[in-house]
Design a protein around this motif. Structure first.
Motif, mmCIF file in Angstrom:
data_model
loop_
_atom_site.group_PDB
_atom_site.id
_atom_site.type_symbol
_atom_site.label_atom_id
_atom_site.label_comp_id
_atom_site.label_asym_id
_atom_site.label_seq_id
_atom_site.Cartn_x
_atom_site.Cartn_y
_atom_site.Cartn_z
ATOM 1 N N SER A 83 0.859 -1.183 0.000
ATOM 2 C CA SER A 83 0.000 0.000 0.000
ATOM 3 C C SER A 83 0.890 1.226 0.000
ATOM 4 N N SER A 84 0.957 1.864 -1.129
ATOM 5 C CA SER A 84 1.816 3.020 -1.291
ATOM 6 C C SER A 84 1.264 3.855 -2.434
ATOM 7 N N ASN A 85 1.711 5.057 -2.514
ATOM 8 C CA ASN A 85 1.347 5.919 -3.628
ATOM 9 C C ASN A 85 2.601 6.263 -4.399
ATOM 10 N N SER A 87 4.194 6.659 -8.795
ATOM 11 C CA SER A 87 4.014 6.269 -10.196
ATOM 12 C C SER A 87 4.235 4.777 -10.395
ATOM 13 N N TYR A 89 3.713 2.393 -8.143
ATOM 14 C CA TYR A 89 2.541 1.744 -7.560
ATOM 15 C C TYR A 89 1.352 1.829 -8.517
ATOM 16 N N ASP A 90 1.129 2.990 -9.105
ATOM 17 C CA ASP A 90 0.030 3.155 -10.055
ATOM 18 C C ASP A 90 0.225 2.287 -11.296
#
Length: 128
Positions: A83-85, A87, A89-90
């Motif tokens: 769980s991370s934010n 680019s 991760y996306d």
């Protein structure tokens, strides 16, 4: 080999399973014939049969290890509860099965480099 690497880069961002099947079917079709030609040109009669049997052994080894590695690295966001934010991760949320393709692309690049550096040229320049 050059086209084979492009296929794996395309498959990293592919979202439709039909397109994956189409690319793998079209571009993997000529690999066995090329490998048999390279083995027959770079070996003699005493070890040619052993070289041809290595094609099947390599195919089975690739099926087993490729499936195992793909199962471990595929869909890292959901499989390992990342769980991370960001680019990266996306990217993995949008294309969850791209890590196996990226690893395969890296292995193909290593194989192309090894073939370029280690395989002897069988066509003499006087024959061109």
């Amino acid at each position: 080999m050059h086209m084979y690497i492009h296929v794996h880069v395309i498959l990293c961002v592919c979202t439709y399973i039909r397109r994956v099947y189409m690319h793998t079917t079209l571009y993997n079709a000529g690999m066995v014939g090329t490998v048999k030609t390279v083995i027959s040109e770079s070996s003699n009669d005493s070890n040619q049969a052993f070289g041809i049997t290595l094609i099947s052994a390599g195919w089975v080894f690739g099926l087993i290890t490729g499936s195992a590695v793909s199962g471990v690295v595929a869909d890292p966001v959901h499989q390992y509860n990342i769980s991370s934010n960001g680019s990266l991760y996306d990217f993995f949320v949008r294309f969850p099965y791209s890590p196996p393709c990226l690893i395969n692309c890296f292995v193909c690049l290593l194989a192309a480099l090894a073939a370029w550096l280690l395989l002897p040229e069988t066509l003499r320049y006087t024959q061109i």
